[in-house]
Each structure stands twice: as structure tokens, then as C-alpha cells.
Design a protein around this motif. Structure first.
Motif, PDB file in Angstrom:
ATOM      1  N   LEU A  35       2.766   5.980  -3.343  1.00 37.94           N
ATOM      2  CA  LEU A  35       3.770   6.942  -4.036  1.00 37.94           C
ATOM      3  C   LEU A  35       3.658   7.080  -5.474  1.00 37.94           C
ATOM      4  N   GLN A  36       2.852   6.555  -6.084  1.00 33.58           N
ATOM      5  CA  GLN A  36       2.715   6.423  -7.542  1.00 33.58           C
ATOM      6  C   GLN A  36       1.446   7.167  -8.092  1.00 33.58           C
ATOM      7  N   SER A  37       1.385   7.758  -9.312  1.00 34.27           N
ATOM      8  CA  SER A  37       0.333   8.575  -9.614  1.00 34.27           C
ATOM      9  C   SER A  37      -0.923   7.930  -9.665  1.00 34.27           C
ATOM     10  N   PRO A  38      -2.002   8.762  -9.285  1.00 38.23           N
ATOM     11  CA  PRO A  38      -3.360   8.058  -9.177  1.00 38.23           C
ATOM     12  C   PRO A  38      -3.800   7.833 -10.483  1.00 38.23           C
ATOM     13  N   THR A  39      -4.595   6.408 -10.348  1.00 43.47           N
ATOM     14  CA  THR A  39      -4.933   5.919 -11.748  1.00 43.47           C
ATOM     15  C   THR A  39      -6.212   4.902 -11.497  1.00 43.47           C
ATOM     16  N   THR A  40      -6.662   4.526 -12.438  1.00 38.96           N
ATOM     17  CA  THR A  40      -7.622   3.335 -12.024  1.00 38.96           C
ATOM     18  C   THR A  40      -7.245   2.058 -12.929  1.00 38.96           C
ATOM     19  N   VAL A  41      -7.790   1.011 -12.476  1.00 41.00           N
ATOM     20  CA  VAL A  41      -7.358  -0.311 -13.072  1.00 41.00           C
ATOM     21  C   VAL A  41      -8.586  -1.208 -13.454  1.00 41.00           C
ATOM     22  N   GLY A 101       0.678  -1.290   0.005  1.00 42.05           N
ATOM     23  CA  GLY A 101      -0.055  -0.002  -0.022  1.00 42.05           C
ATOM     24  C   GLY A 101       0.765   1.045   0.215  1.00 42.05           C
ATOM     25  N   ILE A 102       2.023   1.218   0.884  1.00 39.66           N
ATOM     26  CA  ILE A 102       2.783   2.484   1.051  1.00 39.66           C
ATOM     27  C   ILE A 102       3.498   2.781  -0.398  1.00 39.66           C
ATOM     28  N   VAL A 103       3.965   1.585  -1.079  1.00 37.83           N
ATOM     29  CA  VAL A 103       4.644   1.543  -2.516  1.00 37.83           C
ATOM     30  C   VAL A 103       3.594   1.988  -3.473  1.00 37.83           C
ATOM     31  N   GLN A 104       2.622   1.706  -3.449  1.00 37.47           N
ATOM     32  CA  GLN A 104       1.363   2.149  -4.415  1.00 37.47           C
ATOM     33  C   GLN A 104       1.024   3.546  -4.347  1.00 37.47           C
TER      34      GLN A 104
END
Length: 466
Positions: free
Chosen positions: A58-64, A53-56
Motif C-alpha cells: 500500500l506504500q509508494s514504490p521505492t528501493t532500499v 507484504g500487504i502493508v508495504q
């Protein structure tokens, strides 16, 4: 819209699912007095979920998955806070769970309920939201009734009946929104509901909101909270007053911003917020059982938190204020339950008389938690509540902020009743802290203060009225 089928984006959820299944299978083959490997599995699953959760985050918001699951600040916060809270719950529940007949089953249900909370928080599609609702609520029924006492049986019956009612209401709302808009994915709903029949959209939106209000424990779906908190184990009480709230409030904020301005959901939620904080505070006034008092306190806290949801569509700072408040509330509520678990014989307000003399450190942690729940500086809830009040004020809900301020003052009464009893004198001999989570209570109490400082650093520019 994110169309990629990125299974790696679901690592926190996958870790919890694998952990729950592994705990259940491992516990089934181990002797009841050797269940410790299930704790290691749960710890690994929760740690993996937090790290992922911490790693993600730090990434840009997106949807999957064709825009059905959002990876943004709201889902990231719940992906970190919910597993961390569940880990604390398992620690404080060890004296009750260790070597019992249902130790592994309880841990597995906690992991599954946490998994459901993560799905609810990240849902960007109404069908995914319904799936997460079921996954998070059904394990709660088992957790509440797993102690198999008469009180627990009554509490789980109330919870199940209300959960079934509001769950069906939510599904009906989803059906209405799909019929009106022809879509369930949030990005599609935003454009489609503007041209759909207003009455159908409004009824569908309110019905979905009611389902999430059950998960949050807000009025009018709050009646199960105090009964379940009192009748279940202390660990389960700490869990159900914390983790489901994180997910439901994050999901409500996403739903409000999706359907605005086609539906005036903020006004509906503002009324619910005022009712929740008022009913929760008034009901807590003369409670003697400390866990039931904390249950009603949770209902009132959800009312304050709903101010941020109300302001979400109009005030840009509302989302950050909500997350800050949720983080502070999580640490604070778990601190209170950790102290209660450390001193299980002090079940009522009267039993807490003289606790400060017998257990000064634990009583200090309790005082920090209760003052934080009131909203006293420099605790975490104070700054989170202040940020939420400012966001609601900026959004034009001054009347709601006024009601919340009055309720905050009113809540002093029952929190101070507990504090005065704890620091008062008694002729009884000091008792010994027979249970283990005392150290956890002190750590969480310190975290409650530390989160207050962190909130100032993160939200400092927004903590002024404009």
C-alpha cells in the motif's frame, strides 16, 4: 535511488528467515510424533510475511539498501502470493508429512525456498539476484530428494546438475555485465550498458536470463520439471510448479525493462516463450501419470506467461497482466494439486475413471482447475491470459500471440483426456477420500473463479484490443 538502510522494509523476508530457523531448531528437540508446534511457527511466519507484504504494497514504490532491493508492484505481489501459496502447500501436504521423520525439515526448506523467491522477485541488483537464486534453488534440491526413493534420487540429480549448470551460467553473465558496465545495480546498469560493448552486454544478459529460465522451468532449462513433479511428494510438486515461477517471472520482467533498449531481450524471450508452450503441450499429450502431466503443463503455462515479459518494455499494461495471470495460475495450479493430494490412489489418467461418481465435489474442483489452465471463461487464467495476449499484441508480437492461441487450442486435448476419464463411467466400486486436503481443493477452486471476476474489475479497461 533508495539509499536508506530500512530493515523494516524487509519484514516479510525476516519473518520467513526467523520462521525457518525456529522450525528447524524446534523440530530437532521435539519427538517425531509431536511436531505440531512447528506448524504453528510456520503459520505465524507465513502470516506475518503476508501481512507485512500487504502493508508495504500500500506504500509508494521505492528501493532500499542503496538501490539493491525494489519495493514495487512486482515484489509486493510475490511477497503476498508466495507465502500464501506455501501455506496452502503445507496444508495439502500434511497427510504425507504428519509424524514423519522429516516433517520439520521439509517445512523449514519450504520456508527457505519461499524466502529465496522473495529475494529474487525484489532484487534490483545482479548480486542480490544471484544470492536469491541460490537461496531459492538449493532448498529445492533437498525438497525433491527428501522422500529418498529411487525416482526422487534420479529427479534431484537431474535438477541439481541443471541448476548448477544454469546457475554458473548466470554468474558468468553477471561477471560479463559488470565487466562491460562497471555496475551491478539496475539503475546504474540502465545508463551504463548503452555505452558498453554490445556483444559483451548481449552475452551477459542472455546468460543471466538463462539462469532465471531454470527457476521458471522454461525451455531450454525445463527438463527437470516433469521428473521432479512426478518423483517428489505431492506437496513439493505443488510448490516447485508454483512459487519459483512467481519469483523468476517477476525478476525477468524487471531485467528486461532494465536492459532495454541496449539489448533486444524481448525477442530472445519471445522465442523461448514459443518453444516452452509448444514443447510443454506436445510432451503432455500422452502422459498417463497425472503429476507428470501437471509438470509438463507448467512448462507450457510458463510459455504463456513469458508473453507478458516479452511485452514488458513496450506495453505499459504488461506488468499488471503478468501479475493477474500469476495470481490466477497460483490458485489454479494449487487447486489441481490439492485434488490430486486428496485422492492419492488415483495416480494415472485411467485411475481417475469414475471419480465424478465417487467424489463429485472434488471432481468439480478438478474440472474448474483444468478448464482454467486451458483458459476457459470465467476462470482466473482466462482473463489473465487474455490480458497477456492483448499486451503482447499491442507490443507488436502478433505472431507470438497467434502461436499462443494455437497452443491453447492444442492443450485442450490432454486436459480433456483427464476430464473425460473423471466423468466417465466405471465398474469399480467408489473409493473413499482418505486424505485431508479435500476442503482446501474446494476453497481453491472457488478462488479460481473469484479471481476471474477480480481480474475483470482490476484490468477491465485494458481487456480490449486497440
Amino acid at each position: 535511488m533508495g539509499t536508506r538502510m530500512d530493515y523494516g522494509a524487509l519484514l516479510p523476508e525476516i519473518a520467513l528467515l526467523i520462521g525457518a530457523v525456529a522450525v528447524l531448531l524446534t523440530g530437532s528437540y521435539l519427538p517425531r510424533r509431536r511436531q505440531w508446534p512447528t506448524l504453528l511457527i510456520a503459520a505465524a511466519a507465513l502470516t506475518g510475511a503476508i501481512v507485512a507484504g500487504i502493508v508495504q504494497a500500500l506504500q509508494s514504490p521505492t528501493t532500499v539498501f542503496t538501490g539493491s532491493f525494489a519495493l514495487d508492484a512486482g515484489s509486493a505481489a510475490v511477497r503476498i502470493l508466495a507465502p500464501a501459496a506455501t501455506a496452502a502447500v503445507i496444508v495439502l501436504g500434511q497427510p504425507e508429512l504428519r509424524r514423519t521423520a522429516r516433517e520439520s525439515e521439509t517445512i523449514a526448506l519450504l520456508l527457505l525456498a519461499t524466502l529465496g523467491a522473495l529475494v529474487v522477485a525484489g532484487a534490483d541488483d545482479l548480486l542480490v539476484l544471484a544470492t536469491g537464486f541460490l537461496l531459492s534453488s538449493i532448498p529445492l534440491y533437498g525438497l525433491i530428494g527428501i522422500t529418498r526413493t529411487a525416482a526422487a534420487a534420479e529427479a534431484v540429480t537431474k535438477t541439481y546438475l541443471q541448476g548448477a549448470l544454469f546457475g554458473v551460467t548466470m554468474l558468468g553473465g553477471i561477471a560479463l555485465l559488470f565487466a562491460a558496465a562497471g555496475a551491478t545495480a539496475y539503475p546504474s546498469l540502465t545508463a551504463a550498458v548503452a555505452a558498453a560493448p554490445a556483444v559483451v552486454v548481449a552475452l551477459g544478459a542472455i546468460a543471466v536470463t538463462v539462469g532465471l529460465l531454470f527457476e521458471a522451468g522454461a525451455t531450454p532449462a525445463h527438463f527437470w520439471v516433469p521428473d521432479a513433479t512426478q518423483a517428489s511428494s505431492r506437496a513439493v510438486g505443488a510448490f516447485l510448479t508454483t512459487v519459483p515461477k512467481l519469483a523468476a517471472l517477476a525478476a525477468l520482467l524487471r531485467l528486461v525493462t532494465t536492459l532495454q533498449p541496449a539489448v533486444d531481450l524481448p525477442l530472445v524471450i519471445a522465442v523461448v516463450a514459443a518453444a516452452s508452450m509448444t514443447i510443454g503441450n506436445l510432451a503432455a499429450f500422452w502422459q498417463q501419470d497425472v503429476r507428470r502431466l501437471l509438470g509438463w503443463s507448467t512448462v507450457s503455462q510458463v510459455g504463456y506467461l513469458l508473453l507478458a515479459v516479452t511485452a514488458g518494455a513496450a506495453a505499459p499494461a504488461a506488468g499488471g497482466a503478468l501479475l493477474a495471470y500469476l495470481a490466477g495460475y497460483t490458485a489454479t495450479n494449487l487447486t489441481a494439486f490439492a485434488v490430486v493430494a486428496a485422492l492419492p490412489d488415483r495416480a494415472t489418467i485411467d485411475h481417475w475413471r469414475g471419480a465424478a461418481r465417487a467424489h463429485p465435489a472434488l471432481t468439480g474442483a478438478l474440472i474448474i482447475a483444468l478448464l482454467s489452465l486451458v483458459g476457459t471463461p470465467p476462470t482466473a487464467v482466462f482473463f489473465g491470459k487474455l490480458a497477456v495476449f492483448i499486451a503482447a499484441w499491442d507490443a507488436g508480437y502478433g505472431w507470438l500471440v497467434s502461436i499462443a492461441a494455437i497452443n491453447t487450442v492444442v492443450s485442450l486435448f490432454y486436459y480433456l483426456r483427464w476430464i473425460v476419464a473423471a466423468v466417465g463411467r466405471t465398474d469399480a466400486a467408489p473409493d473413499a477420500a482418505k486424505r485431508a486436503p479435500g476442503g482446501l481443493a474446494l476453497v481453491l477452486g472457488a478462488a479460481t473463479l473469484a479471481l476471474g471476476a477480480a481480474t475483470v474489475l482490476l484490468l477491465g479497461p485494458n481487456l480490449t484490443l486497440v
